[in-house]
Design a protein around this motif. Structure first.
Motif, short mmCIF file in Angstrom:
data_model
loop_
_atom_site.label_atom_id
_atom_site.label_comp_id
_atom_site.label_asym_id
_atom_site.label_seq_id
_atom_site.Cartn_x
_atom_site.Cartn_y
_atom_site.Cartn_z
N HIS A 284 0.28 -1.11 -0.03
CA HIS A 284 -0.05 0.17 0.01
C HIS A 284 0.68 0.96 0.38
O HIS A 284 0.67 2.37 -0.39
CB HIS A 284 -0.64 -0.27 1.28
N CYS A 285 1.68 1.44 0.88
CA CYS A 285 2.82 2.44 0.21
C CYS A 285 3.61 2.63 0.04
O CYS A 285 3.82 3.41 -1.17
CB CYS A 285 3.57 2.49 2.25
N ALA A 286 3.56 1.65 -1.19
CA ALA A 286 4.81 1.24 -1.83
C ALA A 286 4.05 2.28 -3.03
O ALA A 286 3.42 3.39 -4.07
CB ALA A 286 4.87 0.35 -3.06
N GLU A 287 2.83 2.21 -3.29
CA GLU A 287 1.29 2.40 -4.42
C GLU A 287 0.89 3.59 -4.03
O GLU A 287 0.62 4.45 -5.11
CB GLU A 287 -0.16 1.96 -4.05
N GLN A 288 1.12 4.50 -3.09
CA GLN A 288 0.85 5.89 -2.92
C GLN A 288 1.92 6.96 -2.04
O GLN A 288 1.59 8.19 -1.95
CB GLN A 288 -0.36 5.51 -1.27
N GLY A 289 3.08 6.47 -2.65
CA GLY A 289 4.49 6.89 -2.61
C GLY A 289 4.31 6.92 -1.07
O GLY A 289 5.35 8.64 -0.14
N ILE A 290 4.15 6.80 -0.02
CA ILE A 290 4.46 6.83 1.80
C ILE A 290 5.68 5.85 1.51
O ILE A 290 5.95 4.94 1.33
CB ILE A 290 3.22 6.08 2.04
N ASP A 291 7.28 6.73 2.58
CA ASP A 291 7.78 5.96 2.86
C ASP A 291 7.68 4.92 4.09
O ASP A 291 6.47 4.88 4.81
CB ASP A 291 8.50 7.02 3.72
N PHE A 292 8.25 4.00 3.52
CA PHE A 292 8.05 2.47 4.28
C PHE A 292 9.38 1.88 5.23
O PHE A 292 10.49 1.86 4.25
CB PHE A 292 7.44 1.58 3.44
N SER A 293 9.44 1.86 6.50
CA SER A 293 10.60 1.76 7.06
C SER A 293 10.66 0.64 7.58
O SER A 293 9.61 0.73 8.44
CB SER A 293 11.68 2.54 7.89
N VAL A 294 11.75 -0.50 8.36
CA VAL A 294 11.10 -2.02 9.16
C VAL A 294 12.07 -1.45 10.07
O VAL A 294 13.61 -1.42 9.41
CB VAL A 294 11.12 -2.76 8.26
N ILE A 295 11.85 -1.53 11.28
CA ILE A 295 12.99 -2.02 11.91
C ILE A 295 12.68 -3.41 12.83
O ILE A 295 11.62 -3.68 13.64
CB ILE A 295 12.27 -0.45 13.74
N PRO A 296 13.84 -4.06 12.50
CA PRO A 296 13.34 -5.72 13.13
C PRO A 296 13.29 -5.86 14.44
O PRO A 296 13.29 -4.78 15.48
CB PRO A 296 14.55 -6.31 12.20
N GLY A 297 12.30 -6.60 15.01
CA GLY A 297 12.58 -7.48 16.56
C GLY A 297 12.09 -8.77 16.42
O GLY A 297 12.61 -9.31 15.44
N LEU A 298 13.40 -9.48 17.27
CA LEU A 298 13.48 -10.51 18.35
C LEU A 298 11.88 -11.49 17.37
O LEU A 298 10.81 -11.21 18.56
CB LEU A 298 13.90 -10.78 19.19
#
Lengths: 287, 287
Positions: A116-130
């Motif tokens: 969804h973010c890619a389609e709408q040009g919204i920055d998308f970031s991931v902070i991984p977790g255990l």
């Protein structure tokens, strides 16, 4: 704009916040002490925070700690995450954290948010977790590279019980691979507000029922399954990453007697190496 | 006394430290921002700290940050960890942290330390860490439950090149399972002080060489391998959990052209689901 969170230079708190976008932030398996430093910093720095509250949940005492650690938050239940118009419109103008128990990319629904973010040009970031699954493999003392595919053991729905989970376990076993077995959280199969995790006794009964059905279906016992299921070696891992964490090994007859704990998973090992056998014996439940 | 670290009540810094014992503490995959809050607290509170420096290494800038974050430390190389008399005698009277890049229980040698501690009645505790392997699966956008066993791709030693890694990849593929492929760090096969990680081009050449050897050995091409190896879909994950992290998808011909980066791993997917296909396309390397 994928995973910009770890491409961009580390922000400093004096910058006054993060750029607009959606930040998927892993909380780790339960105890907030297992959040990463990055996760805490980014969650604090976001303008808005939502706790994703349906693919997994925090223990109550940790939910109470969350505001003190990262700031005010609201709970996002299934409709809000699967139909994310509200969150995305907020993320267009603000930095928005979606806090997810475990690792944030393990559930399909979160990969869908990336889309969804890619389609709408919204920055998308991931902070991984255990994740509890990676902790299970780690704390079992068994070698991680010897695990085959993971398997989920479902509750029987009325008369319907698939035998495929047992067949996958058997396929791993005959390929000399251990199996991590996740236990179903929803006996209704219809979606429940409060998870009702399968308990060890139910898991062993389910495996036994699958075995009987498979024997009936195939007209005999597979050569790889001549050991009675109650005599299979197993490791039970309960409430990993919480203050109640427990790791116990034993045959499935013993495992079925273990009570207490909320969420469990099982490891069904293939043939042990020498070091694995020792680790297994050290984890044997005290009778 | 197993994993007491998460059974005992959380210590407070005013207690003035931790009880004697060995604390295996995961540092996460590289950037120290991916250490957990528990890992930082426990590393700080220990009387002595060693950085395990041979199963994996920190990027140089992070090694420089470590003292400021957790306090003074010494490096422990292979002899000191595999013959741990010095560390264990210290842990008998003091709280000793062994800091391990990634998750501390993934290497056999650390499970071996658990065994030594059990024999000698020394408290042994684990603080888990994020591993690059679990991050690879997470950041690929592919579904974690669809991964089969992981495979390591070795350098050829002179004339000797096993075909078993390719056969395991094929076995996963024919079972509709993705494969995480780790790349060898040691072209000599004899142990090197400084890891020399296999680069993408070498990995593709190695797969190609294994394929040719397998065809020769089996007298033909397997039905599951009729697509030329250079046309296989792949995801390359480089320097995960560091500031240089990169995720790129493409066929192996394109992947082989990617340069830069220190440590890489590959994912060789089985047939995609719709959502996985989209995630794969979003990660396609910009030409």
């Amino acid at each position: 704009m994928l995973m910009t969170g770890r491409h961009t230079p580390r922000f400093t708190m004096t910058d006054g916040g993060l750029p607009p976008g959606l930040w998927l932030i892993g909380l780790g398996p339960g105890d907030l002490g297992l959040m990463t430093a990055d996760a805490i910093e980014h969650a604090r720095a976001c303008d808005f925070r939502f706790l994703e509250g349906y693919t997994a949940t925090l223990p109550g005492d940790q939910e109470d700690r969350l505001e003190g650690l990262v700031g005010k938050w609201k709970k996002a239940m299934r409709p809000m995450v699967e139909d994310p118009a509200e969150i995305l419109s907020l993320a267009n103008e603000n930095s928005v954290a979606l806090l997810v128990v475990g690792d944030p990319m393990q559930a399909t629904t979160h990969v869908d948010l990336e889309s969804h973010c890619a389609e709408q040009g919204i920055d998308f970031s991931v902070i991984p977790g255990l994740s509890a699954t990676s902790m299970a493999i780690s704390l079992s003392g068994l070698q991680s590279y010897r695990f085959g595919r993971q398997v989920t053991l479902p509750f029987a729905y009325g008369e319907y019980l698939p035998t495929s989970p047992l067949e996958m376990i058997d396929s791993n076993y005959t390929n000399n691979l251990h199996t991590l077995v996740l236990l179903d959280l929803d006996p209704t199969g219809m979606g429940v507000e409060t998870p009702q995790p399968m308990q060890p006794k139910q898991a062993v009964e389910t495996l036994q029922a699958m075995f009987e059905k498979l024997v009936e279906h195939e007209g005999g016992v597979r050569e790889s399954m001549t050991t009675a299921i109650t005599n299979w070696d197993a490791v039970l891992l309960s409430d990993l990453g919480t203050s109640d964490q427990r790791v116990a090994s034993g045959d499935l007859e013993d495992i079925a007697k273990l009570t207490g704990g909320r969420i469990h998973c099982l490891i069904l090992p293939a043939k042990f190496t020498g070091l694995e056998r020792e680790a297994y014996e050290r984890r044997r439940r005290q009778a």
